[in-house]
Design an enzyme around this catalytic site. Sequence first.
Site: not given
Ligand SMILES: Nc1ncnc2c1ncn2[C@@H]1O[C@H](COP(=O)(O)OP(=O)(O)OP(=O)(O)O)[C@@H](O)[C@H]1O
Ligand SMILES: O=c1[nH]c(=O)c2[nH+]cn([C@@H]3O[C@H](COP(=O)(O)O)[C@@H](O)[C@H]3O)c2[nH]1
Ligand SMILES: NC(=O)CC[C@H](N)C(=O)O
Ligand SMILES: [Mg+2]
Length: 543
Positions: A66, A93, A185, A187, A240-241, A243, A245-246, A313, A399, A480
């Site tokens: 920390g 640490c 560390h 890890e 959404s298709g 990873v 949500s699928t 957004r 992930k 051109d």
């Molecule tokens: N077009 C869409 N239709 C329905 N649900 C959606 C759609 N886009 C996003 N979502 C919802 O928003 C969630 C967050 O989106 P996010 O992109 O983080 O995850 P993901 O699409 O499942 O996977 P990945 O991170 O691989 O794209 C999804 O898991 C899904 O539930």
């Molecule tokens: O489901 C989502 N809804 C969002 O609104 C959103 N914004 C960013 N991303 C995804 O998140 C990861 C990190 O993106 P950033 O570096 O742009 O924050 C990347 O994988 C981005 O594609 C989103 N995913």
């Molecule tokens: N990485 C750490 O946990 C640091 C511990 C403490 N802050 C130090 O400086 O010694």
């Molecule tokens: Mg997605």
Amino acid sequence: MAAPSIDPEPPHKLFDTILTLDFGSQYTHLITRRLRELNVYSEMLPCTQKLADLDWKPAGIILSGGPYSVYEEGAPHADPAYFELGVPILGICYGLQEIAYRAHSENVIAGTAREYGHADLKAKRVDGHVDRLFKGLEDEMKVWMSHGDKLAKLPEGFHVIATTQNSEYAGIAHKTKPIYGIQLHPEVTHTPDGTKILENFAVGICGAKQNWTMAKFVDQEIARIRKLVGEKGQVLGAVSGGVDSTVAAKLMHEAIGDRFHAVLVDNGVMRLNECEQVKQTLSDHLGINLIVAHAGQQFLDGLKGIQDPEQKRKFIGGKFIDVFEEEAKKIEEAAAHSEKAGKIEWFLQGTLYPDVIESISFKGPSATIKTHHNVGGLPKRMTEGQGLKLIEPLRELFKDEVRELGRQLGIAHDLVMRHPFPGPGIAIRVLGEVTPERVEMARKADHIFISMIREAGLYDKIGQAFAALDPSRAVGVMGDKRVYENIVLLRAVETTDFMTANPYPFENSFLTKVATRIINEVHGVCRVAYDYTSKPPGTIELE
Ligand SMILES: Nc1ncnc2c1ncn2[C@@H]1O[C@H](COP(=O)(O)OP(=O)(O)OP(=O)(O)O)[C@@H](O)[C@H]1O
Ligand SMILES: O=c1[nH]c(=O)c2[nH+]cn([C@@H]3O[C@H](COP(=O)(O)O)[C@@H](O)[C@H]3O)c2[nH]1
Ligand SMILES: NC(=O)CC[C@H](N)C(=O)O
Ligand SMILES: [Mg+2]
């Protein structure tokens, strides 16, 4: 952030679990990761977690590093009750310093020199052998250190088990109790034998069984979902298709079959042919009952005139909920006179462990850089409006564990390895105002870029890649003739956790070919640029 879902038997009750108490180190989650790689289940909780509020008993406890100094006012300290629990404790640490400090406040002081980087650690032999924390690591080993404070004295009842040139107390152990502290560390990957040290602690000392496997998780999770949802419960899921949500949808389908209703929203800003492909994959290959809600026009109409990324957004996040709420009503109405009649009670969400960690980490949630549509508001308004209960089968997984789970469930490689695609889609890749024409340009350019990446065999080496459209225009000469047209921005990053990322180092010739094809094939584009920004300071998406 998602509310916790109701878990009849969460993994920490089914598997021997190492509890990691987070004192705010940047690496705490890696401790959990490394243990899981050893098939030992581990969970992370903030260092303020009281033992009395924990309804399960850990097999062992790790106190993380920390940024604080244990002796400074306001520095966090572990609940003393953990030390009375009788299970093994390992301080890393700050965690080591915490162990020494609680024995006596003068045991820890500021060092004269910070020790940051590599050090050579020597495990100390007593009666001819090293301590069991270093079993199998008899020789000197390279370790990574990052500290400014140090132990001034050995706490009473402890002895030294390892040293480095600069740290007399690089490793300590209690003479009679299973309490250990290390300055290094284990890890981080810069400590090559670190995983062995964690294994010696978790398996050798705590006696944790190495039975955390995806196959077992699948069976248990399916049983858990069935119990949770009951014999008649219906679940709605946004799919959404992507990873996450699928995989969540497939798991849900395995558990409750057609009582799970997946809804894909065609928001008008999906990639080329994406909705058709997702429909086909989910329905035909995975047998999931998928409804496509065609709402493209509503989204595109609402986006008219909006320039600001946050406003885009927020609008998209809100619209998503409107569409889900309408779909939920439609499903209930359609089933009204069938044996499936009844209210939909549950809402499936693909929340992952990093989202959970961010919300419970001792450092607290990070500053809002951008409102991710799903994390920002979708489930809350959704669950509050509809009275739906959340179900989050992936909330304990990272992930790559989700990908492994997908493989276990028989989901095809291409889908499991798919790059993430954000919910707001191409709308946040058309910088500035979103119009149907601009979406089309970005979509075509993206399709060319991704197809060429696939053909070059680079797709799985890249964390995420896409094309975006710049809001400004540039002059060019085509056939051109003077043109004044659009600029496509290509972005591709290498990343494992999407928290940090580096630009992918394509060969020049590859990018030249991509640029040529985009300019030739995408009407309205006369320039292509590649984005060399890493994250931080950039983010992966451009808005
Ligand atoms: N077009 C869409 N239709 C329905 N649900 C959606 C759609 N886009 C996003 N979502 C919802 O928003 C969630 C967050 O989106 P996010 O992109 O983080 O995850 P993901 O699409 O499942 O996977 P990945 O991170 O691989 O794209 C999804 O898991 C899904 O539930
Ligand atoms: O489901 C989502 N809804 C969002 O609104 C959103 N914004 C960013 N991303 C995804 O998140 C990861 C990190 O993106 P950033 O570096 O742009 O924050 C990347 O994988 C981005 O594609 C989103 N995913
Ligand atoms: N990485 C750490 O946990 C640091 C511990 C403490 N802050 C130090 O400086 O010694
Ligand atoms: Mg997605």
